[in-house]
Write a protein that holds these residues in place. Structure first.
Motif, PDB file in Angstrom:
ATOM      1  N   GLY A  18       0.803  -1.216   0.000  1.00  0.00           N
ATOM      2  CA  GLY A  18       0.000   0.000   0.000  1.00  0.00           C
ATOM      3  C   GLY A  18       0.833   1.262   0.000  1.00  0.00           C
ATOM      4  O   GLY A  18       0.285   2.370   0.064  1.00  0.00           O
ATOM      5  N   ALA A  19       2.152   1.146  -0.078  1.00  0.00           N
ATOM      6  CA  ALA A  19       3.028   2.319  -0.081  1.00  0.00           C
ATOM      7  C   ALA A  19       2.883   3.086  -1.387  1.00  0.00           C
ATOM      8  O   ALA A  19       2.732   2.492  -2.462  1.00  0.00           O
ATOM      9  CB  ALA A  19       4.478   1.885   0.106  1.00  0.00           C
ATOM     10  N   THR A  20       2.916   4.416  -1.295  1.00  0.00           N
ATOM     11  CA  THR A  20       2.901   5.276  -2.474  1.00  0.00           C
ATOM     12  C   THR A  20       4.340   5.481  -2.931  1.00  0.00           C
ATOM     13  O   THR A  20       5.149   6.058  -2.202  1.00  0.00           O
ATOM     14  CB  THR A  20       2.259   6.634  -2.162  1.00  0.00           C
ATOM     15  OG1 THR A  20       0.920   6.427  -1.702  1.00  0.00           O
ATOM     16  CG2 THR A  20       2.242   7.526  -3.394  1.00  0.00           C
ATOM     17  N   ILE A  21       4.657   4.998  -4.129  1.00  0.00           N
ATOM     18  CA  ILE A  21       6.027   5.025  -4.641  1.00  0.00           C
ATOM     19  C   ILE A  21       6.035   5.712  -5.999  1.00  0.00           C
ATOM     20  O   ILE A  21       5.283   5.327  -6.898  1.00  0.00           O
ATOM     21  CB  ILE A  21       6.589   3.600  -4.777  1.00  0.00           C
ATOM     22  CG1 ILE A  21       6.530   2.876  -3.425  1.00  0.00           C
ATOM     23  CG2 ILE A  21       8.021   3.630  -5.318  1.00  0.00           C
ATOM     24  CD1 ILE A  21       6.777   1.382  -3.518  1.00  0.00           C
ATOM     25  N   SER A  22       6.877   6.728  -6.123  1.00  0.00           N
ATOM     26  CA  SER A  22       7.000   7.452  -7.389  1.00  0.00           C
ATOM     27  C   SER A  22       8.378   7.199  -7.979  1.00  0.00           C
ATOM     28  O   SER A  22       9.394   7.429  -7.310  1.00  0.00           O
ATOM     29  CB  SER A  22       6.807   8.958  -7.177  1.00  0.00           C
ATOM     30  OG  SER A  22       5.529   9.242  -6.658  1.00  0.00           O
ATOM     31  N   GLU A  23       8.426   6.723  -9.223  1.00  0.00           N
ATOM     32  CA  GLU A  23       9.687   6.590  -9.945  1.00  0.00           C
ATOM     33  C   GLU A  23       9.837   7.797 -10.863  1.00  0.00           C
ATOM     34  O   GLU A  23       8.955   8.073 -11.681  1.00  0.00           O
ATOM     35  CB  GLU A  23       9.704   5.308 -10.782  1.00  0.00           C
ATOM     36  CG  GLU A  23       9.746   4.033  -9.965  1.00  0.00           C
ATOM     37  CD  GLU A  23       9.858   2.804 -10.851  1.00  0.00           C
ATOM     38  OE1 GLU A  23      10.688   2.812 -11.791  1.00  0.00           O
ATOM     39  OE2 GLU A  23       9.105   1.833 -10.605  1.00  0.00           O
ATOM     40  N   ARG A  24      10.929   8.531 -10.681  1.00  0.00           N
ATOM     41  CA  ARG A  24      11.135   9.761 -11.457  1.00  0.00           C
ATOM     42  C   ARG A  24      12.460   9.679 -12.211  1.00  0.00           C
ATOM     43  O   ARG A  24      13.504   9.415 -11.630  1.00  0.00           O
ATOM     44  CB  ARG A  24      11.142  10.977 -10.531  1.00  0.00           C
ATOM     45  CG  ARG A  24       9.828  11.169  -9.777  1.00  0.00           C
ATOM     46  CD  ARG A  24       9.886  12.369  -8.856  1.00  0.00           C
ATOM     47  NE  ARG A  24       8.636  12.540  -8.133  1.00  0.00           N
ATOM     48  CZ  ARG A  24       8.440  13.463  -7.191  1.00  0.00           C
ATOM     49  NH1 ARG A  24       9.428  14.304  -6.875  1.00  0.00           N
ATOM     50  NH2 ARG A  24       7.274  13.553  -6.573  1.00  0.00           N
TER      51      ARG A  24
END
Length: 274
Positions: free
Chosen positions: A143-149
């Protein structure tokens, strides 16, 4: 204390020899197959690295004898600990529970002759490239919010936004490094006030250094459980602080290892939940 000595040499005692073929990428296990926990994991990893043990299985002398094995003459044991609960009467005559630290000695399977075949099976973690899809699925369960940038140069966890920011996985070679760095940030994520509550917005530098120690150890625990090699490249600036704190108070490493175990268990529990 051996852990302090390793830190003073600039080494990471919670992840010794991960790049060596002789050290298994797995958690040390009792003769029953159950994994050790907390500080015992660090102690047994260090012993395995020092002695070049290839097995993750450990026995007391009596346990080895009970299954038909024999510790070779001259082999040296490794000390591990456990807590024993005792009830005592306080000054008011009321019962209070106390935890007493006890220790016992164990031998690695490599030090024992005539062990039955089931205890000799080697650890063979699956290739990460072969199971990236499965790891992504497990991470999604947290449920973690993970952003790949693609323009991100560093990985970090924002407590205020409850978000992990990662450089895009294409910038990691091999892709295993992406997952190991992400595990570090996911351990930080477990410390959010809404989860295990280790973190707050006003943490001091010393608090942050301790949290970094928890994340380093916890990510090694989580990576070992998933067959990943942990990434420890970002922790050099904290080594001196860790060594100084552990030298001043040996209980710090017990506290950190306990918090790391709790964080890894929480994270892996989320991954395994339906």
């Amino acid at each position: 204390m051996k852990i302090v000595e390793e830190l003073e040499k600039g080494r990471h005692p919670w992840s010794p020899g991960w790049d060596r073929d002789t050290i298994p990428m797995s958690l040390p296990r009792r003769w029953t197959g159950d994994s050790y926990q907390g500080i015992n994991v660090l102690v047994l990893w260090m012993s395995a690295a020092k002695n070049g043990f290839t097995s993750s299985r450990w026995f007391t002398y009596r346990q080895a004898r009970n299954v038909g094995g024999q510790v070779r003459r001259g082999e040296r044991s490794t000390g591990v600990i456990y807590y024993e609960n005792r009830v005592r009467l306080n000054d008011d005559g009321e019962e209070e529970e106390h935890r007493l630290l006890r220790n016992y000695r164990v031998f690695n399977a490599d030090q024992i002759d005539n062990l039955p075949e089931p205890f000799l099976a080697p650890d063979s973690p699956q290739s990460v490239n072969a199971k990236s899809e499965e790891i992504d699925r497990l991470i999604g369960r947290t449920g973690a919010t993970i952003s790949e940038r693609r323009n991100a140069r560093d990985a970090f966890y924002l407590v205020s936004a409850d978000r992990i920011v990662m450089p895009h996985r294409d910038s990691f070679s091999p892709v295993e490094r992406f997952y190991s760095v992400l595990m570090h940030e996911l351990i930080h994520w477990t410390g959010n006030p809404s989860r295990l509550a280790r973190l707050s917005r006003d943490d001091t530098d010393r608090d942050y250094a301790f949290e970094e120690l928890v994340a380093e150890i916890g990510s090694c625990f989580a990576c070992a459980s998933l067959g990943l090699v942990p990434d420890i490249g970002n922790s050099a600036s904290y080594i001196r602080d860790w060594a100084d704190r552990l030298k001043a108070d040996h209980k710090v490493i017990f506290k950190a290892a306990g918090a790391a175990q709790k964080a890894a268990d929480f994270l892996l529990g989320r991954m395994q939940s339906a």
